[in-house]
Design a protein around this motif. Sequence first.
Motif, PDB file in Angstrom:
ATOM      1  N   ILE A 298       0.820  -1.205   0.000  1.00 13.85           N
ATOM      2  CA  ILE A 298       0.000   0.000   0.000  1.00 13.85           C
ATOM      3  C   ILE A 298       0.859   1.262   0.000  1.00 13.85           C
ATOM      4  CG2 ILE A 298      -1.812   1.246   1.224  1.00 13.85           C
ATOM      5  CD1 ILE A 298      -2.698  -1.336  -0.082  1.00 13.85           C
TER       6      ILE A 298
ATOM      7  N   GLU B 123      -5.122   1.540  -2.320  1.00 14.29           N
ATOM      8  CA  GLU B 123      -5.901   1.831  -1.116  1.00 14.29           C
ATOM      9  C   GLU B 123      -7.106   2.696  -1.446  1.00 14.29           C
ATOM     10  OE1 GLU B 123      -5.187   3.518   3.427  1.00 14.29           O
ATOM     11  OE2 GLU B 123      -3.678   3.844   1.866  1.00 14.29           O
TER      12      GLU B 123
ATOM     13  N   ARG C 222      -4.040  -2.257   5.787  1.00 12.82           N
ATOM     14  CA  ARG C 222      -2.841  -2.557   5.013  1.00 12.82           C
ATOM     15  C   ARG C 222      -2.815  -4.024   4.587  1.00 12.82           C
ATOM     16  NH1 ARG C 222      -2.835   2.139   5.063  1.00 12.82           N
ATOM     17  NH2 ARG C 222      -1.206   3.618   5.647  1.00 12.82           N
TER      18      ARG C 222
END
Length: 359
Positions: free
Chosen positions: A47, A54, A74
Motif C-alpha cells: 500500500i 488503497e 494494510r
Amino acid sequence: MLALLLPSLALAAPIRIKDLVEIDGVRGNDLVGYGLIVGLNGTGDGIRNAPFTEEIMASILERLGVNIAGEQFRPRNVAAVMVTAALPPFARAGGRIDVTVSAIGDATSLLGGTLIMTPLNAADGQIYAVAQGTVLAGGAAAQGAAASVVQGVPTSGTIPAGARVEREVSFELSSLSAVRLALRDPDFTTADRIAAIINREFGRGVAEMTDPGTVAMNIAAARSGSPAQVLSRIEALQIEPETRARVVIDQRSGTIVMGADVRVSRVAVSQGNLTLRVEEAPIVVQPNPFSQGETVVVPRSGADLTEEPGIRMAEIAGSSSLTDVVAGLNALGVSPRDMIDILKTIHAAGALHAEFIVN
C-alpha cells in the motif's frame, strides 16, 4: 537452413475472399478499465508503494456500506490492475467476451486472485461491458530467504468470458446500399481479381476496384436480398492473390524467410573471417635479495592476426529462382548469421530484386 528459407515453392493456392479483406465499417472496439483483484496469497500491492490501490479499495468498500475512513488498512492480498478487452463487431447485450488483466503496482503475482466488478469503457467514455471473475495467471513465482525464481509473467493474466456486454455498438448493416471491401495487403492485381470474380458470380457489374486497397460493391445491383446475404455469397469465393517479393530477416533469432517470387541478378559471392587476438600476460619482477629494490610489474602483450580460409567464390546465375538462390547460398556452407550479411550485401549491390525487411 532449407527449413528457414523455403516457405513454399508451389504456386499460390486459392484463398477465400473472407481471408483477404475486411468489410469497411465492420470493426471491433477496444475497451479499458481500472479494477481491483482480491484473494491473493500475500502477493498483492504494497500500500505504501501503490497508494492508488488503497483509494480504489476504500471506494469499493464505501459503495458496499463499509466505512474505513481513518482506519489503518494494510492488506497484502489485493492488487490494482488495468483491465483490457476487445468488443467484437455485432456483439449483443448479454454476450460475453474475454478480458486481460495486468498489474500496475508492485504486486508479484495475480495467481488465484478474483477480479471485482470492473466497468470497461471505450474511447467515447461510455461503459460497454462489465468484467468480473477468477484470474488465470500466466506464470508462477516463488521466493525464499536468499533466492527467488519466476517462471512466465505472473503479474498478467486472463479471464475467459470474463466480461458481459452491457451496451451494443450501433451499426445498421441492413440499411447499406453499398459496401467497400478493404484488402489487408493492398495490391492492384489482387483487387482486380476480387472485383472480376464477384462480377462473374452475379453475372453483372456489381463490384469495381477503386484503388489497390479497396473494392466497392453496389448492393442494389446485386439483386440478391440484404447486404448480409450478398456478403455471405461472396466471402467463400476463391482467388489467387498476388504478393510482393519479400525477404524478411530477424537479426535477433537469425531467422530468414524468402518469398517464392524473389529473384537475384547474376552475382558472385565470397565471404571470409578475419580474427585479431590480443593477449595480456604481465610479468611480476622481484628485486634481488637485500637490494632494497621494489617489486615491479612488466607488461607483456601478444598479438595474433589470423584469417580463416573462408568460402570459395560462388556464382549465382542471373534471374535465379528461389530454389537456385537457396542452393547457391547453401553451397557456400555459411551459417545463418553469415547468410544474413551476404543477403544484405547482395541487396546493397542491387542484385536482390525483392523488398528487403530487417527486424
